[in-house]
Write an enzyme that holds these catalytic residues in place. Structure first.
Site, PDB file in Angstrom:
ATOM      1  N   LYS A 172       0.821  -1.206   0.000  1.00  0.00           N
ATOM      2  CA  LYS A 172       0.000   0.000   0.000  1.00  0.00           C
ATOM      3  C   LYS A 172       0.854   1.255   0.000  1.00  0.00           C
ATOM      4  O   LYS A 172       0.466   2.286  -0.548  1.00  0.00           O
ATOM      5  CB  LYS A 172      -0.941  -0.018   1.203  1.00  0.00           C
ATOM      6  CG  LYS A 172      -2.079  -1.021   1.063  1.00  0.00           C
ATOM      7  CD  LYS A 172      -2.994  -0.972   2.253  1.00  0.00           C
ATOM      8  CE  LYS A 172      -4.263  -1.784   2.008  1.00  0.00           C
ATOM      9  NZ  LYS A 172      -3.991  -3.176   1.696  1.00  0.00           N
ATOM     10  N   GLU A 214      -2.960   7.004   7.205  1.00  0.00           N
ATOM     11  CA  GLU A 214      -3.545   7.962   6.281  1.00  0.00           C
ATOM     12  C   GLU A 214      -4.722   8.668   6.933  1.00  0.00           C
ATOM     13  O   GLU A 214      -5.327   8.160   7.886  1.00  0.00           O
ATOM     14  CB  GLU A 214      -3.972   7.299   4.971  1.00  0.00           C
ATOM     15  CG  GLU A 214      -5.044   6.259   5.090  1.00  0.00           C
ATOM     16  CD  GLU A 214      -5.369   5.598   3.761  1.00  0.00           C
ATOM     17  OE1 GLU A 214      -6.535   5.213   3.580  1.00  0.00           O
ATOM     18  OE2 GLU A 214      -4.473   5.478   2.895  1.00  0.00           O
ATOM     19  N   ARG A 274      -5.994  -9.043  -8.240  1.00  0.00           N
ATOM     20  CA  ARG A 274      -6.641 -10.349  -8.316  1.00  0.00           C
ATOM     21  C   ARG A 274      -8.093 -10.145  -8.716  1.00  0.00           C
ATOM     22  O   ARG A 274      -8.560  -9.014  -8.859  1.00  0.00           O
ATOM     23  CB  ARG A 274      -6.591 -11.039  -6.950  1.00  0.00           C
ATOM     24  CG  ARG A 274      -7.151 -10.155  -5.830  1.00  0.00           C
ATOM     25  CD  ARG A 274      -7.273 -10.863  -4.507  1.00  0.00           C
ATOM     26  NE  ARG A 274      -7.509  -9.956  -3.401  1.00  0.00           N
ATOM     27  CZ  ARG A 274      -8.663  -9.416  -3.078  1.00  0.00           C
ATOM     28  NH1 ARG A 274      -9.733  -9.667  -3.827  1.00  0.00           N
ATOM     29  NH2 ARG A 274      -8.789  -8.615  -2.043  1.00  0.00           N
TER      30      ARG A 274
END
Length: 677
Positions: free
Chosen positions: A130, A214, A307
């Protein structure tokens, strides 16, 4: 840049005749279904506890790979690759979860001469982190949420960065997904505890304890875009999905297209998603997830799942490619074979609306704690096209199967398409009424309440939806007294002769003890004349006369001479379930435990701290013998790799009954709270 001739020759040469799915349950069954339509042979892998699983029976061949949990079975990449090599497998499909976003596994598959039905390992590495993905997206001009994505993972530095970003903020596992290793921090005082909890979950799920921080956007929508790239430099987006209805950061309801998105916004988000995929040389199916700030109408890149997503069916059901339906698994296989797209973005059209409901083994009223156990009885809604509605059910379970504590508790995905959103929503609500599961707690009734909610019906809800409507969504419906009466009557009629002092055509009464809305309730059953019974409880009395049912396998009865009902009774040692057209009603036949780990459930003087479910006592948050206050977090129970905070039920001195690392069963006493009174 167009690929070189040699590259084109390389990517066009493989034909896939045999596919191994390195997964279990519904996604394995889903991939097998497409493979069979393409004439491709299929191989399943299984753990010791699933040797007769549905996915095993749906494959042409199946091989054992170890004992549960995942670490000794579905995460054994080397074993899975060896099975594929030994049995002539051309390609491996990873499904989702487990090894699906493991770059080393993808690399090992290719090095074994087997095609990986997924993106290149480099793309998995870039987008699987990430922190790195946000750096790449920033460089590519894709908007990202402000935060900290650096390499310094010391608690002191992370605490400093948290103070800089400000609260509330989100801790997220760098390699995470599905809400694992994700914590909201409201103030600096709880940062350390939640940071350590997130790191432990990240280690358990991904073997990587790194996190990022974040800014936490208070009222976002979770909107994601299904992207797809072939090996020839072509990339498209199959429009967007709205996945804002979530609990514990995991999706519950997903739909496509996103409600109230304009054509301009749809194209803008889609173009950014394709740009993000191409920035890492992506190939195959992927999902770019965005946070959409409803207060500013801005969207930010959140992460990319490299995916196939759990919720991919809602995209399949609404997309037409030159008038033909979309099968993402088929497109994955064709892309892995090196075939280029035979369509462009302009050839894609949206047709209708589709909503997916994830059916979980869990207890919504107990903070959505996941469950496990035997699916004693399962009756599924009918699949197919019914006028303006199409019903699809993707599942890996059948009646009699066990939902294992070792894996995700999702039982099925109920997918309903309609010509428009109101039609799809009505169809989903009807299909949920037709879905009956007995043996373990599920979220089916909760899903019905979501469908009935006015805000959800309007569309465009935020990720705060469940929190803001929890009083109505989690409210326990009043149990109809005629249902209690039917349960008591069937408990008596199906019981062994020595369980109740009850004689047919006699005057004796049988008393059936139930637990109704948390209170003990004794219900009496008496046959007043042949084939007619009076069933009485503290607040009701009903006359019930059984009669012939029209629906095979069901029972029927006249109640009080005015109501005829058809129902299916499921009588178990500890509960009785009554299946009606309006849903499944389950009554407990034994008193419930005194407490269940949270304050509301243990209110009223309970002094025991109970394990909310089978799991490991992961960590004590206070010292043995410490003075605690009601509602204080006192320990963590780890189950299904998720951490669950257990609170003190009252003020007092806590005395632990377990040690850290020990396994506890559901409702076992983990500690007691001792008070002077």
């Amino acid at each position: 840049m167009r690929p070189s001739r040699s590259l084109l020759e390389e990517v066009q040469r493989r034909t896939i005749n045999k596919v191994l799915v390195a997964n279990r349950g519904e996604i394995a069954c889903r991939v097998f279904k497409t493979c069979k339509t393409l004439g491709i042979r299929t191989v399943a892998v299984y753990c010791d506890a699933e040797s007769n699983g549905k996915h095993v029976q749906h494959a042409d061949e199946a091989f054992r790979i170890g004992a549960p949990p995942a670490a000794t079975s579905y995460l054994r990449g080397e074993t899975i690759v060896q099975v594929a090599k030994d049995h002539g497998v051309d390609a491996i499909h990873p499904g989702y979860g487990f090894l699906s976003e493991n770059a080393e596994f993808a690399k090992n598959v290719l090095e074994a001469g087997i095609e990986f039905i997924g993106p290149p390992s480099g793309a998995i590495i870039s987008m699987g982190s990430k922190s790195e993905s946000k750096i790449i997206m920033t460089d590519a001009g894709v908007p990202v949420v402000p935060g900290y994505h650096g390499e310094d993972q010391t608690e002191a530095h992370l605490t400093k960065e948290a103070a800089r970003i400000g609260f509330p903020l989100l801790i997220k596992a760098v390699s995470g997904g599905g809400g694992k290793g994700m914590k909201i921090v409201r103030n600096i005082d709880e940062f350390s505890t939640l940071l350590q909890s997130a790191q432990r979950e990240a280690t358990n799920f991904f073997k990587d304890d790194r996190v990022l921080l974040e800014r936490y956007i208070e009222r976002p929508r979770h909107v994601e875009v299904q992207v797809f790239c072939d090996k020839h430099g072509n990339g498209v987006f199959f429009f967007e999905r709205d996945c804002s209805v979530q609990r514990r950061y995991q999706k519950v309801l997903e739909e496509a297209p996103a409600p109230h998105f304009s054509a301009e916004l749809r194209k803008s988000v889609g173009d950014v998603a394709v740009k993000a995929a191409k920035a890492v040389g992506y190939v195959g199916a992927g999902t770019v997830e965005f946070i959409f700030d409803t207060e500013t109408n801005e969207f930010y890149f959140m992460e990319m799942n490299t995916r196939l997503q759990v919720e991919h069916p809602v995209t399949e059901e609404i997309i037409l490619i030159k008038g033909r339906p979309l099968d993402l698994v088929r497109l994955q296989i064709e892309t892995a074979e090196g075939k280029p797209f035979d369509f462009t973005q302009e050839d894609l059209a949206i047709n209708g609306c589709c909503i997916e409901a994830r059916v979980f083994a869990e207890s919504p009223k107990n903070n959505f704690l996941p469950g496990s156990g035997n699916l004693t009885f399962v009756e599924e809604p009918a699949e197919g096209r019914f006028g303006d509605v199409k019903v699809r059910l993707d599942t890996g379970f059948r009646s009699g199967d066990d939902v294992l504590v070792h894996y995700d508790p999702m039982i099925a995905k109920l997918i309903v398409w309609g010509t428009d959103r109101p039609t799809a929503l009505r169809g989903l609500r009807k299909a949920l009424d037709d879905y009956h599961i007995v043996g373990i707690s599920t979220n089916i009734e909760f899903l019905k309440k979501c469908c009935d909610n006015e805000a959800f019906a309007k569309g465009g809800v935020t990720t705060k939806f469940i929190e803001e409507h929890k009083e109505t969504l989690l409210a326990e419906d009043k149990l109809p007294t005629n249902v209690t009466a039917l349960a008591a009557l069937n408990a008596v009629l199906s019981a062994p002769s020595n369980e109740f002092s009850f004689h047919v055509n006699g005057s004796s009464k049988a008393n059936v003890p139930f637990r109704v809305h948390g209170a003990a309730e004794s219900v009496s059953v008496q046959e007043v004349q042949r084939g007619s019974y009076v069933v009485s409880g503290p607040t009701f009395s009903h006359t019930i006369k059984p009669c012939a049912a029209l629906k095979p396998g069901y029972s029927a009865a006249h109640i009080d001479g005015a109501l005829r009902v058809e129902y299916k009774p499921i009588v178990l040692p500890h509960q009785v379930a009554i299946l009606l057209p309006t849903g499944t009603y389950t009554l407990q036949r034994e008193p419930l435990p005194e407490g269940f780990g949270d304050v509301k459930y243990q209110a009223g003087g309970a002094s025991r701290v109970l394990s909310p479910m089978p799991g490991k006592v992961a960590k004590f948050l206070v010292a043995n013998g410490a003075t605690v206050v009601q509602g204080q977090n006192v320990l963590i129970v780890e189950a299904m790799k998720m951490e669950h905070l257990v609170k003190a039920p009252k003020d007092g001195v806590i005395v632990f009954s377990f040690k850290e690392g020990q396994m506890a069963g559901a409702d076992q006493v983990l500690a007691t709270i001792e008070t002077s009174d």
